[in-house]
Design a protein around this motif. Structure first.
Motif, mmCIF file in Angstrom:
data_model
loop_
_atom_site.group_PDB
_atom_site.id
_atom_site.type_symbol
_atom_site.label_atom_id
_atom_site.label_comp_id
_atom_site.label_asym_id
_atom_site.label_seq_id
_atom_site.Cartn_x
_atom_site.Cartn_y
_atom_site.Cartn_z
ATOM 1 N N ALA A 177 -16.160 -14.106 9.368
ATOM 2 C CA ALA A 177 -16.456 -14.193 10.467
ATOM 3 C C ALA A 177 -15.098 -13.456 11.447
ATOM 4 O O ALA A 177 -13.941 -13.875 11.394
ATOM 5 C CB ALA A 177 -16.435 -15.312 11.312
ATOM 6 N N PRO A 178 -15.518 -12.155 11.695
ATOM 7 C CA PRO A 178 -14.362 -11.337 12.397
ATOM 8 C C PRO A 178 -14.135 -11.842 13.616
ATOM 9 O O PRO A 178 -14.875 -12.218 14.300
ATOM 10 C CB PRO A 178 -14.798 -9.997 12.507
ATOM 11 C CG PRO A 178 -16.161 -9.829 11.390
ATOM 12 C CD PRO A 178 -16.624 -11.140 11.499
ATOM 13 N N GLY A 179 -12.798 -11.625 14.166
ATOM 14 C CA GLY A 179 -12.347 -11.585 15.474
ATOM 15 C C GLY A 179 -12.377 -10.376 16.043
ATOM 16 O O GLY A 179 -12.977 -9.455 15.547
ATOM 17 N N PRO A 180 -11.656 -10.018 17.011
ATOM 18 C CA PRO A 180 -11.537 -8.706 17.554
ATOM 19 C C PRO A 180 -10.978 -7.682 16.530
ATOM 20 O O PRO A 180 -9.939 -7.692 15.967
ATOM 21 C CB PRO A 180 -10.570 -8.880 18.811
ATOM 22 C CG PRO A 180 -10.005 -10.048 18.814
ATOM 23 C CD PRO A 180 -10.732 -11.006 17.949
ATOM 24 N N ILE A 181 -11.912 -6.623 16.185
ATOM 25 C CA ILE A 181 -11.411 -5.489 15.341
ATOM 26 C C ILE A 181 -11.539 -4.100 15.761
ATOM 27 O O ILE A 181 -12.735 -3.785 16.613
ATOM 28 C CB ILE A 181 -12.439 -5.755 14.031
ATOM 29 C CG1 ILE A 181 -12.589 -7.118 13.386
ATOM 30 C CG2 ILE A 181 -12.041 -4.354 12.983
ATOM 31 C CD1 ILE A 181 -11.327 -7.412 12.829
ATOM 32 N N GLU A 182 -10.583 -3.235 15.741
ATOM 33 C CA GLU A 182 -10.675 -1.970 16.399
ATOM 34 C C GLU A 182 -11.847 -1.466 15.767
ATOM 35 O O GLU A 182 -11.892 -1.115 14.773
ATOM 36 C CB GLU A 182 -9.417 -1.172 15.916
ATOM 37 C CG GLU A 182 -7.916 -1.649 16.248
ATOM 38 C CD GLU A 182 -7.886 -1.399 17.680
ATOM 39 O OE1 GLU A 182 -8.725 -1.006 18.507
ATOM 40 O OE2 GLU A 182 -6.924 -2.189 18.433
ATOM 41 N N SER A 183 -12.806 -0.827 16.867
ATOM 42 C CA SER A 183 -13.913 -0.426 16.509
ATOM 43 C C SER A 183 -14.692 -0.241 17.800
ATOM 44 O O SER A 183 -14.342 -0.730 19.013
ATOM 45 C CB SER A 183 -14.981 -1.304 15.827
ATOM 46 O OG SER A 183 -15.272 -2.541 16.507
ATOM 47 N N PRO A 184 -15.766 0.766 17.810
ATOM 48 C CA PRO A 184 -16.733 1.103 19.079
ATOM 49 C C PRO A 184 -17.188 -0.279 19.791
ATOM 50 O O PRO A 184 -17.188 -0.301 21.009
ATOM 51 C CB PRO A 184 -17.757 1.949 18.518
ATOM 52 C CG PRO A 184 -17.050 2.685 17.372
ATOM 53 C CD PRO A 184 -16.244 1.692 16.637
ATOM 54 N N ARG A 185 -17.436 -1.204 18.762
ATOM 55 C CA ARG A 185 -18.081 -2.374 19.348
ATOM 56 C C ARG A 185 -17.076 -3.029 20.206
ATOM 57 O O ARG A 185 -17.457 -3.870 21.187
ATOM 58 C CB ARG A 185 -18.631 -3.289 18.221
ATOM 59 C CG ARG A 185 -19.115 -4.628 18.745
ATOM 60 C CD ARG A 185 -19.941 -5.475 17.629
ATOM 61 N NE ARG A 185 -20.449 -6.611 17.953
ATOM 62 C CZ ARG A 185 -21.713 -6.709 18.530
ATOM 63 N NH1 ARG A 185 -22.338 -5.743 18.880
ATOM 64 N NH2 ARG A 185 -22.166 -7.894 18.695
ATOM 65 N N LEU A 186 -15.747 -3.172 19.743
ATOM 66 C CA LEU A 186 -14.764 -3.784 20.511
ATOM 67 C C LEU A 186 -14.467 -3.156 21.939
ATOM 68 O O LEU A 186 -14.429 -3.946 22.772
ATOM 69 C CB LEU A 186 -13.384 -3.783 19.497
ATOM 70 C CG LEU A 186 -12.194 -4.558 20.479
ATOM 71 C CD1 LEU A 186 -12.603 -6.087 20.599
ATOM 72 C CD2 LEU A 186 -10.861 -4.549 19.615
ATOM 73 N N GLU A 187 -14.799 -1.964 21.847
ATOM 74 C CA GLU A 187 -14.630 -1.232 23.034
ATOM 75 C C GLU A 187 -15.730 -1.801 23.997
ATOM 76 O O GLU A 187 -15.704 -2.042 25.131
ATOM 77 C CB GLU A 187 -14.633 0.177 22.880
ATOM 78 C CG GLU A 187 -13.507 0.779 22.172
ATOM 79 C CD GLU A 187 -12.134 0.241 22.821
ATOM 80 O OE1 GLU A 187 -12.100 0.396 24.193
ATOM 81 O OE2 GLU A 187 -11.413 -0.030 22.134
ATOM 82 N N ALA A 188 -16.963 -1.902 23.421
ATOM 83 C CA ALA A 188 -18.086 -2.351 24.325
ATOM 84 C C ALA A 188 -17.847 -3.806 24.735
ATOM 85 O O ALA A 188 -18.017 -4.370 25.938
ATOM 86 C CB ALA A 188 -19.430 -2.318 23.523
ATOM 87 N N ILE A 189 -17.308 -4.735 24.002
ATOM 88 C CA ILE A 189 -16.904 -6.050 24.169
ATOM 89 C C ILE A 189 -15.806 -6.248 25.212
ATOM 90 O O ILE A 189 -16.082 -6.810 25.995
ATOM 91 C CB ILE A 189 -16.206 -6.692 22.965
ATOM 92 C CG1 ILE A 189 -17.291 -6.848 21.778
ATOM 93 C CG2 ILE A 189 -15.955 -8.206 23.198
ATOM 94 C CD1 ILE A 189 -17.189 -7.581 20.452
#
Ligand SMILES: NC(=O)c1ccc[n+]([C@@H]2O[C@H](COP(=O)([O-])OP(=O)(O)OC[C@H]3O[C@@H](n4cnc5c(N)ncnc54)[C@H](OP(=O)(O)O)[C@@H]3O)[C@@H](O)[C@H]2O)c1
Length: 242
Positions: A177-189
């Protein structure tokens, strides 16, 4: 690193940041890797050394056909990693039935379908390891991503049930279960929830933090671990400091 030499691993969602990182990590550890998403064969990242195979997890038939094809190509199937998700965010009153169906169908039912497709092959060859990705929202719901949070909670429970169901077949099922991970998805979050990311250990994590945990669970080093839920979340998300 040769922990996974001789093992055939299927990573679904490998055109995404975390799935791609997991595929690369498993290749580094000596595995044969099949990397999938809906269109990875034509539009995905070039993952040198991986065998690319399109699959749409919204279809049970497609999941079964892909699992069969992997065994036809590589002779066995030892591991499955499911990282599929959709970037659908919004307030509960704005999200539609279609939004809910798409998120649950991709993440929760994708995990169900893919696991159903692989376990007969794993059981036949004496066992295997399944790692399902969920997320912190499965325990602490995100109000801008409630469908994803509900899917995560479902994945968490699904893995516990499957661990019991398939333990006798020596098939282990675990969750990362990831928390915030540097990624395009995190930018969307961040666009949906606000730009600040505070965790107990600092800010966001790296894809490698997740892929190391997944590779461990897939390996023989984790041979007595099933039904576990490993958070890779920097100790948990904190509210913005005042
Ligand atoms: N990044 C984070 O900060 C974070 C935080 C918490 C949890 N997580 C979880 O970690 C996992 C991976 O996240 P990520 O950031 O790598 O997500 P991502 O970049 O959005 O990747 C999602 C993947 O799912 C695939 N996909 C979507 N629908 C599909 C379908 N019907 N059939 C097959 N593949 C499909 C996408 O590929 P195509 O579009 O090519 O099919 C893509 O490869 C997810 O479970 C996510 O919820 C991530």
């Amino acid at each position: 690193m040769t922990k996974l030499v001789g093992k055939v691993m299927w990573v679904v969602g490998a055109s995404g940041a975390i799935g791609e990182g997991i595929a690369r990590q498993l290749l580094d550890q000596g595995a044969t890797v099949v990397a999938s998403s809906r269109s990875i064969e034509t539009k995905g990242p070039a993952i040198e050394g991986a065998d690319l195979l399109n699959v749409d997890v919204s279809s049970m038939e497609a999941a079964i056909a892909a699992a069969d094809e992997i065994v036809r190509r590589h002779g066995r199937l030892d591991g499955l990693v499911v990282t599929t998700t959709l970037p659908i965010f919004g307030d509960f009153l704005d999200l539609t039935d279609e939004d809910w169906g798409a998120v649950l169908g991709t993440k929760l039912m994708g995990s169900v379908r893919l696991t159903r497709a692989v376990v007969p092959h794993m059981a036949q060859s004496g066992g295997g390891s399944v790692v399902l990705l969920s997320g912190g929202g499965g325990k602490n719901p995100s109000l801008r991503h409630l469908p994803g949070s509900v899917a995560n909670a479902g994945v968490n429970l699904l893995a516990q049930g499957l661990a019991k169901r398939f333990g006798p077949d020596k098939i282990r099922v675990n969750v990362v279960a990831p928390g915030p991970i540097e990624s395009p998805r995190l930018e969307a979050i961040k666009k949906a929830k606000g730009p600040s990311v505070f965790t107990a250990l600092g800010g966001a994590g790296q894809v490698e933090d997740v892929s190391e945990a997944v590779a461990f669970l897939l390996s023989e080093k984790a041979k007595y671990i099933s039904g576990a839920n490993i958070s890779v979340d920097g100790g948990g998300r904190l509210a913005d400091p005042a």
